[in-house]
Design a protein around this motif. Structure first.
Motif, PDB file in Angstrom:
ATOM      1  N   MET A   1       0.896  -0.851  -0.161  1.00 57.56           N
ATOM      2  CA  MET A   1      -0.247   0.563   0.178  1.00 57.56           C
ATOM      3  C   MET A   1       0.690   1.179  -0.236  1.00 57.56           C
ATOM      4  N   ARG A   2       0.457   2.002  -0.308  1.00 57.17           N
ATOM      5  CA  ARG A   2       1.455   3.843  -0.692  1.00 57.17           C
ATOM      6  C   ARG A   2       1.149   4.215   0.565  1.00 57.17           C
ATOM      7  N   GLU A   3       2.080   5.102   1.323  1.00 56.92           N
ATOM      8  CA  GLU A   3       2.172   6.170   2.099  1.00 56.92           C
ATOM      9  C   GLU A   3       2.291   7.442   1.698  1.00 56.92           C
ATOM     10  N   GLY A   4       1.852   8.022   3.022  1.00 55.61           N
ATOM     11  CA  GLY A   4       1.191   9.864   2.672  1.00 55.61           C
ATOM     12  C   GLY A   4      -0.112   9.821   2.750  1.00 55.61           C
ATOM     13  N   ASP A   6      -4.123  10.307   2.576  1.00 55.02           N
ATOM     14  CA  ASP A   6      -5.083  10.034   1.835  1.00 55.02           C
ATOM     15  C   ASP A   6      -5.964  10.568   1.313  1.00 55.02           C
TER      16      ASP A   6
END
Length: 92
Positions: A1-4, A6
């Motif tokens: 899953m991508r970080e950062g 939402d």
């Protein structure tokens, strides 16, 4: 899953027409009651309450009690700036 951040979650909150109208109604920096925001969004009070809960949970609104009334306001200048930015790229 991508970080950062939402972004999709916030976009889904703002993307609902009733919630967008509520947020726009608060852009003057003031605070309004749930009844006033329901009128702005053209929805009933129960529906407005549901939308307001989602906006509070999402960190976009704050609520303050004053007597028997609850007043809703934008959670900060960042929220106002986001609404202004979206408005700048939205068709009329």
């Amino acid at each position: 899953m991508r970080e950062g951040p939402d972004i999709a979650r916030i976009a889904s909150l703002v993307g609902d027409p009733a919630r967008a109208n509520m947020l726009s109604a608060l852009m003057n920096g003031g605070a309004l009651t749930a009844s006033e925001l329901a009128l702005e969004a053209n929805v009933g009070l129960p529906t407005a309450s549901s939308h307001l809960s989602k906006l509070i949970d999402g960190g976009l609104l704050t609520v303050a009690s004053q007597g028997r009334h609850r007043y809703y306001a934008l959670a900060g200048t960042e929220v106002a700036a986001m609404i202004e930015a979206i408005s700048g790229v939205s068709p009329l």
